[in-house]
Design a protein around this motif. Structure first.
Motif, PDB file in Angstrom:
ATOM      1  N   THR A  71       0.834  -1.204   0.000  1.00 54.40           N
ATOM      2  CA  THR A  71       0.000   0.000   0.000  1.00 54.40           C
ATOM      3  C   THR A  71       0.868   1.254   0.000  1.00 54.40           C
ATOM      4  O   THR A  71       1.821   1.356   0.772  1.00 54.40           O
ATOM      5  N   PHE A  73       0.375   5.441   0.125  1.00 56.68           N
ATOM      6  CA  PHE A  73      -0.498   6.595   0.299  1.00 56.68           C
ATOM      7  C   PHE A  73       0.263   7.850  -0.112  1.00 56.68           C
ATOM      8  O   PHE A  73       1.479   7.932   0.074  1.00 56.68           O
ATOM      9  N   LYS A  74      -0.481   8.842  -0.615  1.00 61.19           N
ATOM     10  CA  LYS A  74       0.151  10.156  -0.838  1.00 61.19           C
ATOM     11  C   LYS A  74      -0.767  11.217  -0.251  1.00 61.19           C
ATOM     12  O   LYS A  74      -1.941  11.326  -0.629  1.00 61.19           O
ATOM     13  N   ARG A  76      -2.601  14.506   0.327  1.00 58.02           N
ATOM     14  CA  ARG A  76      -2.994  15.614  -0.558  1.00 58.02           C
ATOM     15  C   ARG A  76      -2.716  16.968   0.094  1.00 58.02           C
ATOM     16  O   ARG A  76      -2.661  17.981  -0.590  1.00 58.02           O
ATOM     17  N   THR A  81       4.601  10.973   0.699  1.00 58.20           N
ATOM     18  CA  THR A  81       4.266   9.594   0.328  1.00 58.20           C
ATOM     19  C   THR A  81       4.597   8.711   1.530  1.00 58.20           C
ATOM     20  O   THR A  81       5.668   8.852   2.122  1.00 58.20           O
ATOM     21  N   LYS A 120      -4.357  10.232  -0.890  1.00 56.12           N
ATOM     22  CA  LYS A 120      -4.717   9.403  -2.038  1.00 56.12           C
ATOM     23  C   LYS A 120      -4.108   8.019  -1.842  1.00 56.12           C
ATOM     24  O   LYS A 120      -2.968   7.904  -1.393  1.00 56.12           O
ATOM     25  N   GLU A 122      -2.525   5.489  -3.611  1.00 54.12           N
ATOM     26  CA  GLU A 122      -1.929   5.345  -4.943  1.00 54.12           C
ATOM     27  C   GLU A 122      -1.834   3.893  -5.372  1.00 54.12           C
ATOM     28  O   GLU A 122      -1.960   3.580  -6.551  1.00 54.12           O
ATOM     29  N   LYS A 123      -1.581   2.999  -4.418  1.00 55.87           N
ATOM     30  CA  LYS A 123      -1.462   1.563  -4.736  1.00 55.87           C
ATOM     31  C   LYS A 123      -1.915   0.752  -3.539  1.00 55.87           C
ATOM     32  O   LYS A 123      -1.864   1.211  -2.393  1.00 55.87           O
ATOM     33  N   ARG A 125      -4.895  -0.792  -2.646  1.00 55.54           N
ATOM     34  CA  ARG A 125      -6.169  -0.640  -1.939  1.00 55.54           C
ATOM     35  C   ARG A 125      -6.872  -1.973  -1.710  1.00 55.54           C
ATOM     36  O   ARG A 125      -7.179  -2.357  -0.593  1.00 55.54           O
TER      37      ARG A 125
END
Lengths: 136, 237
Positions: A71, A73-74, A76, A81, A120, A122-123, A125
């Motif tokens: 996983t 995350f970024k 916002r 990251t 977000k 990003e990968k 999920r």
């Protein structure tokens, strides 16, 4: 179990792709499991074996290749990251909530730099099918 | 390739549901959650197999209206909705959010919606009432795209702010070929004119006792609000 519904959807997707692409046989389905959702991989294999036996002819001998996706995350708000291990560990109830509905992560995970829940994914999920290979 | 397999399960998940009625006001604060809950209870009390799905992810409140425990649902070949009074089946994102607010952008709402409708097993239902979030944003567009049999029930108030938005949205839905199941006029004055939108299912007057009935399905069914709304349930069956 919850995994049953997800694997059932994978089998239905393979049946649809076989139909749309006129595949006589589906040889391989590459399934990606995002680590955030903590899908039980052994359960996925067991349920897939059970469901493909009842699936449409082209899917009955398909092999399931399962890949794991870490996983990412970024944030916002501040742009950082980060990974789940960078955040406070979820307790079992929180983990279970995210297992059912990964968007619940927004309640329990915050950006480690600025504490924002507005990030977000990003990968990593949940599930998606990377590839379905077969023969026409 | 990167396929979302959940989309392929949706049709089967709703194949046992005869009518899917999405309750929307498009404007916030028109009372669609209470209308959704009481209408679902009334249909269930009439012996119709009924489900209720709260799709208002960032403002889910049906569990509070119905007094439903926010516990995880049972898992058997997917996820089973909670069983409430009169056999009403109920599913909500609130079961997974620990009573906390959840910030979600459009794409995240779409992902959560796909997940919830792909994993929930409704079985055989005469009616599934869906409490929609306000507006015609991501949840409304995605749900009506994926569940093609969806009909909309509009909740409007006498305010021009509600009525004008509802009229515009109904006209848009007609262009799209989306069915309007009917209109419920909420907070209707005793002596005022009725909404011009048709078909009218019920006119519901302001009920000062409604607030104290929240959380109890049996108390809700005895309110003046429910008495007025029962015309809608009668017309839908």
């Amino acid at each position: 179990m919850h995994e049953w519904a997800l694997v059932d959807s994978v089998v239905k997707a393979a049946e649809a792709v076989a139909r749309e692409s006129s595949l006589k046989t589906v040889g391989e389905i590459v399934l990606v499991l995002g680590e955030l959702q903590s899908i039980d991989r052994q359960a996925v294999d067991t349920i897939f074996a059970e469901l493909k036996a009842r699936a449409a002819e082209p899917v009955r001998n398909a092999r399931l290749v399962v890949e794991s996706e870490p996983t990412v995350f970024k944030c916002r708000a501040c742009g950082k990251t980060f990974a789940e291990k960078d955040c406070a560990a979820l307790d079992p109830v929180e983990k279970e909530a995210v297992h059912f509905l990964p968007e619940a992560a927004r309640v329990y995970i915050k950006c480690p730099a600025c504490k924002s829940p507005d990030f977000k994914l990003e990968k990593g999920r949940g599930i998606y099918v990377r590839e379905i290979r077969g023969e026409q | 390739m990167n396929l979302d397999p959940r989309l392929y399960a949706v049709e089967e998940r709703f194949c046992g549901v005869k009518r899917v009625i999405a309750v929307s006001g498009w404007k916030g604060g028109v009372g669609k959650s209470v209308v959704s809950c009481v209408l679902a209870l009334q249909l269930a009390a009439k012996g119709r197999k009924t489900g209720l799905l709260d799709l208002d992810f960032t403002g889910a409140s049906d569990h509070l209206v119905l007094g439903a425990e926010p516990a995880f649902p049972k898992e058997t070949d997917g996820v089973e909705p909670h069983l409430l009074a009169h056999g009403l089946k109920f599913m909500s994102s609130a079961f997974f959010l620990g009573g906390k607010a959840v910030p979600m952008r459009g794409g995240e709402v779409v992902d959560a919606l796909r997940e919830l409708i792909a994993i929930t097993r409704w079985g055989e239902l005469d009616y599934l009432i869906v409490d929609m979030p306000p507006g015609i944003g991501d949840a409304t567009l995605e749900f009506s795209r994926l569940v093609r049999k969806t009909e909309f029930l509009a909740v409007v108030t006498p305010s021009v702010l509600s009525a004008s938005l509802a009229a515009k949205t109904v006209a848009l839905f007609e262009e799209w070929g989306i069915t309007l199941a009917g209109v419920v006029e909420n907070l209707a004055p005793q002596d005022g004119g009725a909404s011009s939108l048709a078909p009218a299912l019920a006119r519901v007057a302001y009920d000062p006792a409604l607030e104290s009935a929240l959380g109890s399905p049996e108390a809700l069914l005895k309110t003046a609000f429910a008495k007025d709304l029962s015309a809608a349930a009668d017309r839908l069956v």
